[in-house]
Design an enzyme around this catalytic site. Structure first.
Site, PDB file in Angstrom:
ATOM      1  N   GLY A  90       0.815  -1.217   0.000  1.00  0.00           N
ATOM      2  CA  GLY A  90       0.000   0.000   0.000  1.00  0.00           C
ATOM      3  C   GLY A  90       0.848   1.266   0.000  1.00  0.00           C
ATOM      4  N   ASN A  93      -2.999  -8.704   0.263  1.00  0.00           N
ATOM      5  CA  ASN A  93      -4.003  -9.320  -0.624  1.00  0.00           C
ATOM      6  C   ASN A  93      -4.363  -8.387  -1.785  1.00  0.00           C
ATOM      7  OD1 ASN A  93      -5.551  -7.370   0.607  1.00  0.00           O
ATOM      8  ND2 ASN A  93      -7.137  -8.758   1.384  1.00  0.00           N
ATOM      9  N   SER A 114      -6.017  -5.807  -1.929  1.00  0.00           N
ATOM     10  CA  SER A 114      -7.405  -5.305  -1.961  1.00  0.00           C
ATOM     11  C   SER A 114      -7.426  -3.804  -2.214  1.00  0.00           C
ATOM     12  CB  SER A 114      -8.127  -5.646  -0.650  1.00  0.00           C
ATOM     13  OG  SER A 114      -7.430  -5.096   0.457  1.00  0.00           O
ATOM     14  N   ASP A 164      -4.391 -13.130   2.331  1.00  0.00           N
ATOM     15  CA  ASP A 164      -5.239 -12.369   3.238  1.00  0.00           C
ATOM     16  C   ASP A 164      -4.701 -12.613   4.643  1.00  0.00           C
ATOM     17  OD1 ASP A 164      -7.246 -11.449   4.966  1.00  0.00           O
ATOM     18  OD2 ASP A 164      -8.761 -11.721   3.411  1.00  0.00           O
ATOM     19  N   SER A 180      -3.403   5.856  14.274  1.00  0.00           N
ATOM     20  CA  SER A 180      -3.821   7.113  13.645  1.00  0.00           C
ATOM     21  C   SER A 180      -4.100   8.164  14.703  1.00  0.00           C
ATOM     22  CB  SER A 180      -5.103   6.834  12.849  1.00  0.00           C
ATOM     23  OG  SER A 180      -5.733   8.030  12.496  1.00  0.00           O
ATOM     24  N   THR A 224      -6.533   9.739  14.779  1.00  0.00           N
ATOM     25  CA  THR A 224      -7.976   9.667  15.031  1.00  0.00           C
ATOM     26  C   THR A 224      -8.288   9.133  16.438  1.00  0.00           C
ATOM     27  OG1 THR A 224     -10.045   9.113  13.917  1.00  0.00           O
ATOM     28  CG2 THR A 224      -8.446   7.337  14.095  1.00  0.00           C
ATOM     29  N   TYR A 239     -14.045   3.138  11.564  1.00  0.00           N
ATOM     30  CA  TYR A 239     -12.610   3.048  11.241  1.00  0.00           C
ATOM     31  C   TYR A 239     -11.778   3.482  12.453  1.00  0.00           C
ATOM     32  CZ  TYR A 239      -8.036   4.602   9.670  1.00  0.00           C
ATOM     33  OH  TYR A 239      -6.679   4.814   9.580  1.00  0.00           O
ATOM     34  N   LYS A 261      -9.056   1.372  15.235  1.00  0.00           N
ATOM     35  CA  LYS A 261      -7.695   1.750  15.672  1.00  0.00           C
ATOM     36  C   LYS A 261      -7.613   1.764  17.206  1.00  0.00           C
ATOM     37  CE  LYS A 261      -5.808   2.340  11.628  1.00  0.00           C
ATOM     38  NZ  LYS A 261      -4.937   1.282  11.108  1.00  0.00           N
ATOM     39  N   ASN A 303     -11.206  10.014  -1.089  1.00  0.00           N
ATOM     40  CA  ASN A 303     -11.830  10.600   0.099  1.00  0.00           C
ATOM     41  C   ASN A 303     -10.954  11.705   0.665  1.00  0.00           C
ATOM     42  OD1 ASN A 303     -13.947   8.525   0.431  1.00  0.00           O
ATOM     43  ND2 ASN A 303     -12.177   7.199   0.713  1.00  0.00           N
ATOM     44  N   GLY A 306     -18.358  14.891  10.859  1.00  0.00           N
ATOM     45  CA  GLY A 306     -17.308  14.165  11.578  1.00  0.00           C
ATOM     46  C   GLY A 306     -15.945  14.834  11.544  1.00  0.00           C
TER      47      GLY A 306
HETATM   48  P1  NAD Z   1      -3.345   1.393   1.872  1.00  0.00           P
HETATM   49  O1  NAD Z   1      -4.756   0.990   1.667  1.00  0.00           O
HETATM   50  O2  NAD Z   1      -2.616   1.995   0.736  1.00  0.00           O
HETATM   51  O3  NAD Z   1      -2.499   0.155   2.424  1.00  0.00           O
HETATM   52  C1  NAD Z   1      -3.066  -0.876   3.184  1.00  0.00           C
HETATM   53  C2  NAD Z   1      -2.657  -2.189   2.557  1.00  0.00           C
HETATM   54  O4  NAD Z   1      -3.190  -3.266   3.301  1.00  0.00           O
HETATM   55  C3  NAD Z   1      -3.153  -2.324   1.115  1.00  0.00           C
HETATM   56  O5  NAD Z   1      -2.077  -2.724   0.297  1.00  0.00           O
HETATM   57  C4  NAD Z   1      -4.212  -3.421   1.202  1.00  0.00           C
HETATM   58  O6  NAD Z   1      -4.308  -4.173   0.024  1.00  0.00           O
HETATM   59  C5  NAD Z   1      -3.702  -4.220   2.377  1.00  0.00           C
HETATM   60  N1  NAD Z   1      -4.717  -5.000   3.105  1.00  0.00           N
HETATM   61  C6  NAD Z   1      -5.887  -4.563   3.658  1.00  0.00           C
HETATM   62  N2  NAD Z   1      -6.524  -5.593   4.249  1.00  0.00           N
HETATM   63  C7  NAD Z   1      -5.743  -6.696   4.074  1.00  0.00           C
HETATM   64  C8  NAD Z   1      -5.869  -8.057   4.439  1.00  0.00           C
HETATM   65  N3  NAD Z   1      -6.938  -8.514   5.094  1.00  0.00           N
HETATM   66  N4  NAD Z   1      -4.884  -8.914   4.083  1.00  0.00           N
HETATM   67  C9  NAD Z   1      -3.806  -8.474   3.398  1.00  0.00           C
HETATM   68  N5  NAD Z   1      -3.626  -7.206   3.024  1.00  0.00           N
HETATM   69  C10 NAD Z   1      -4.587  -6.315   3.357  1.00  0.00           C
HETATM   70  O7  NAD Z   1      -3.315   2.381   3.120  1.00  0.00           O
HETATM   71  P2  NAD Z   1      -2.117   3.244   3.713  1.00  0.00           P
HETATM   72  O8  NAD Z   1      -2.462   4.674   3.536  1.00  0.00           O
HETATM   73  O9  NAD Z   1      -0.818   2.725   3.214  1.00  0.00           O
HETATM   74  O10 NAD Z   1      -2.297   2.923   5.247  1.00  0.00           O
HETATM   75  C11 NAD Z   1      -1.565   1.898   5.896  1.00  0.00           C
HETATM   76  C12 NAD Z   1      -2.046   1.795   7.327  1.00  0.00           C
HETATM   77  O11 NAD Z   1      -1.895   3.059   7.961  1.00  0.00           O
HETATM   78  C13 NAD Z   1      -3.527   1.439   7.470  1.00  0.00           C
HETATM   79  O12 NAD Z   1      -3.675   0.577   8.565  1.00  0.00           O
HETATM   80  C14 NAD Z   1      -4.181   2.768   7.744  1.00  0.00           C
HETATM   81  O13 NAD Z   1      -5.369   2.626   8.489  1.00  0.00           O
HETATM   82  C15 NAD Z   1      -3.112   3.472   8.564  1.00  0.00           C
HETATM   83  N6  NAD Z   1      -3.236   4.931   8.520  1.00  0.00           N
HETATM   84  C16 NAD Z   1      -3.269   5.568   7.316  1.00  0.00           C
HETATM   85  C17 NAD Z   1      -3.429   6.961   7.269  1.00  0.00           C
HETATM   86  C18 NAD Z   1      -3.510   7.680   5.952  1.00  0.00           C
HETATM   87  O14 NAD Z   1      -3.973   8.817   5.920  1.00  0.00           O
HETATM   88  N7  NAD Z   1      -3.058   7.097   4.834  1.00  0.00           N
HETATM   89  C19 NAD Z   1      -3.550   7.687   8.460  1.00  0.00           C
HETATM   90  C20 NAD Z   1      -3.481   7.002   9.673  1.00  0.00           C
HETATM   91  C21 NAD Z   1      -3.324   5.622   9.687  1.00  0.00           C
HETATM   92  N1  UFG Z   2     -11.223  17.970   2.498  1.00  0.00           N
HETATM   93  C1  UFG Z   2     -11.879  18.835   1.642  1.00  0.00           C
HETATM   94  N2  UFG Z   2     -12.298  18.329   0.445  1.00  0.00           N
HETATM   95  C2  UFG Z   2     -12.087  17.039   0.062  1.00  0.00           C
HETATM   96  C3  UFG Z   2     -11.402  16.173   0.949  1.00  0.00           C
HETATM   97  C4  UFG Z   2     -10.992  16.683   2.170  1.00  0.00           C
HETATM   98  O1  UFG Z   2     -12.083  19.994   1.947  1.00  0.00           O
HETATM   99  O2  UFG Z   2     -12.518  16.653  -1.035  1.00  0.00           O
HETATM  100  C5  UFG Z   2     -10.764  18.511   3.787  1.00  0.00           C
HETATM  101  C6  UFG Z   2     -11.403  17.802   4.974  1.00  0.00           C
HETATM  102  O3  UFG Z   2     -12.639  18.395   5.281  1.00  0.00           O
HETATM  103  C7  UFG Z   2     -10.341  18.016   6.046  1.00  0.00           C
HETATM  104  C8  UFG Z   2      -9.023  18.030   5.269  1.00  0.00           C
HETATM  105  O4  UFG Z   2      -9.376  18.270   3.906  1.00  0.00           O
HETATM  106  O5  UFG Z   2     -10.519  19.269   6.618  1.00  0.00           O
HETATM  107  C9  UFG Z   2      -8.270  16.725   5.350  1.00  0.00           C
HETATM  108  O6  UFG Z   2      -9.166  15.672   4.987  1.00  0.00           O
HETATM  109  P1  UFG Z   2      -8.657  14.177   4.710  1.00  0.00           P
HETATM  110  O7  UFG Z   2      -9.869  13.379   4.378  1.00  0.00           O
HETATM  111  O8  UFG Z   2      -7.543  14.204   3.737  1.00  0.00           O
HETATM  112  O9  UFG Z   2      -8.026  13.780   6.096  1.00  0.00           O
HETATM  113  P2  UFG Z   2      -8.718  13.632   7.523  1.00  0.00           P
HETATM  114  O10 UFG Z   2      -7.921  14.492   8.453  1.00  0.00           O
HETATM  115  O11 UFG Z   2     -10.154  13.844   7.511  1.00  0.00           O
HETATM  116  O12 UFG Z   2      -8.531  12.085   7.777  1.00  0.00           O
HETATM  117  C10 UFG Z   2      -7.270  11.585   8.078  1.00  0.00           C
HETATM  118  C11 UFG Z   2      -7.122  10.121   7.641  1.00  0.00           C
HETATM  119  C12 UFG Z   2      -8.011   9.245   8.470  1.00  0.00           C
HETATM  120  C13 UFG Z   2      -7.866   9.518   9.921  1.00  0.00           C
HETATM  121  C14 UFG Z   2      -8.080  10.991  10.189  1.00  0.00           C
HETATM  122  C15 UFG Z   2      -7.907  11.376  11.615  1.00  0.00           C
HETATM  123  O13 UFG Z   2      -7.457   9.971   6.275  1.00  0.00           O
HETATM  124  O14 UFG Z   2      -7.592   7.924   8.229  1.00  0.00           O
HETATM  125  O15 UFG Z   2      -7.119  11.715   9.429  1.00  0.00           O
HETATM  126  O16 UFG Z   2      -6.595  11.184  12.006  1.00  0.00           O
HETATM  127  F1  UFG Z   2      -8.775   8.828  10.636  1.00  0.00           F
END
Ligand code: NAD
Ligand code: UFG
Length: 339
Positions: free
Chosen positions: A11, A33, A35, A59, A125, A127, A150, A154, A199, A295
């Site tokens: 990922g 996996n 996904s 998985d 996170s 969060t 979600y 965590k 998102n 949220g």
């Molecule tokens: P990502 O979706 O790019 O990576 C997650 C990976 O896990 C993917 O490659 C997916 O295919 C794999 N995966 C999911 N379920 C699986 C399963 N059951 N078996 C095997 N593989 C599986 O996401 P990311 O941004 O790289 O995030 C990595 C981790 O960090 C996640 O746990 C996410 O919740 C956490 N995180 C991400 C952010 C963010 O903003 N990107 C913020 C805070 C925490």
């Molecule tokens: N935003 C917009 N327009 C968009 C998308 C986002 O204005 O189309 C704004 C949101 O309202 C927020 C900011 O951009 O104010 C950041 O939004 P993100 O969705 O990029 O990030 P978040 O802070 O909402 O979420 C992130 C991670 C979640 C985690 C959360 C809290 O994606 O996994 O932080 O730590 F749960």
């Protein structure tokens, strides 16, 4: 040299971490996996580093298949990235999120115990600080109330890992609380490749810039912040990846549970992100101001002192770097890994 298993390593954050671990001399195994990712990401990690990565398409919930990986390799530590991460989807499909995120964690812990692997770093996170805690967040604050399943996964997984480390004195757990990772590797070969409509802010901004989406809607302009839009602690994904290398070095010297914020400590607003992206890349991002997204917290940023003090880690990249690198990745790969 030590071998690190990256669960979910194909990922966004896992692939960047794989590059930094390989560059630091570790052997890396990726179990995913796909996904929410692609084997192409791993191929590009190999291209960037000139090293090979052993991969398993599996998985992580499937404990039997997972055991095979532990049987076939001498794993020193696990980094657990494998999870579903869309806040909106988690509200619509809570069972999918609780099942996937919690079961992957339990399967990993079961296999680790069976094969006497005692080190796990977990992708948590910001969060988990929830709605109650004041910014900037410090690691000693109590976990708060989340606004979505979600976030609760965590919170629950942090608790599960802490409880397991209490029961097994050999176990070392590092909980890394990420703030908002953006940017991409400076080669432009790996980056964030969201499936469907993004998102998160930065992939949306770059897809508008590349012409895949018509316009960005900024969610809310009436918050009590510097310019009325929400502020976040955006962190370059390569800085974040380097934080994992520091955590790996640390985990072998440590027992019990330790928590670190991985953020810069500096919040930027949505408007600042859009304006910086436009400035450093000399382009325009079509955007409009809309209503608040349910949220969303007005502000979210880290106190990052502990990671500096204990791990010797701090961020090096600027917001300009984040916006430039996000754009390079998007421009070079308009359809992500699907070319
Ligand atoms: P990502 O979706 O790019 O990576 C997650 C990976 O896990 C993917 O490659 C997916 O295919 C794999 N995966 C999911 N379920 C699986 C399963 N059951 N078996 C095997 N593989 C599986 O996401 P990311 O941004 O790289 O995030 C990595 C981790 O960090 C996640 O746990 C996410 O919740 C956490 N995180 C991400 C952010 C963010 O903003 N990107 C913020 C805070 C925490
Ligand atoms: N935003 C917009 N327009 C968009 C998308 C986002 O204005 O189309 C704004 C949101 O309202 C927020 C900011 O951009 O104010 C950041 O939004 P993100 O969705 O990029 O990030 P978040 O802070 O909402 O979420 C992130 C991670 C979640 C985690 C959360 C809290 O994606 O996994 O932080 O730590 F749960």
């Amino acid at each position: 040299m030590k071998t690190i298993l990256l669960a979910g390593g194909a990922g966004y954050i896992g692939s960047h971490t794989a590059v930094e671990l390989l560059n630091a001399g570790y052997d890396v195994i990726i179990a995913d996996n796909y996904s929410n990712s692609s084997p192409e990401a791993v191929r590009r990690v190999e291209e960037i580093t000139g090293k090979t990565v052993k991969t398993y398409e599996v998985d992580i919930k499937d404990t039997e298949k997972l055991e095979k990986i532990f049987q076939e390799n001498n794993i020193d530590a696990v980094i657990h990235f494998a999870g579903l991460k869309s806040v909106g989807e988690s509200i619509e499909k809570p069972v999918l999120y609780y099942r996937n995120n919690i079961d992957t964690t339990l399967s990993l812990l079961e296999c680790m115990e069976k094969f006497n692997v005692n080190n796990i770093i977990f992708s948590s996170s910001a969060t988990v600080y929830g709605e109650e805690n004041p910014v900037p967040y410090t690691e000693d604050m109590k976990r708060g109330t989340c606004t979505n399943p979600y976030g609760w996964t965590k919170v629950m997984m942090e608790q599960i890992l802490e409880d397991t480390a209490k029961a097994n004195k050999n176990l070392s757990v590092v909980l890394l609380r990420y703030f908002n990772p953006i940017g991409a590797h400076e080669s432009g070969k790996i980056g964030e490749d969201p499936k469907g409509i993004p998102n998160n802010l930065m992939p949306y901004v770059s897809q508008v810039a590349v012409g895949k989406r018509e316009k960005l809607t900024v969610f809310g302009r009436d918050y009590d912040t510097k310019d009325g839009t929400c502020t976040r602690d955006y962190i370059h994904v390569v800085d974040l990846a380097k934080g994992h290398v520091k955590a790996v070095e640390y985990i072998f010297e440590h027992k019990g549970t330790e928590i670190f914020n991985l953020g810069t400590g500096t919040p930027y607003s949505v408007t600042e992100i859009v304006e910086t992206f436009e400035k450093v890349n000399s382009l325009k991002v079509n955007h409009v101001y809309g209503g608040r997204r349910q949220g969303d917290l007005p502000e979210c940023f880290a106190n990052a002192d502990k990671a500096l003090k204990v791990l010797g880690w701090k961020t090096e990249k600027t917001l300009d770097d984040m916006c430039r690198d996000s754009w390079r990745w998007q421009k070079n790969n308009p359809d992500g890994y699907n070319k």
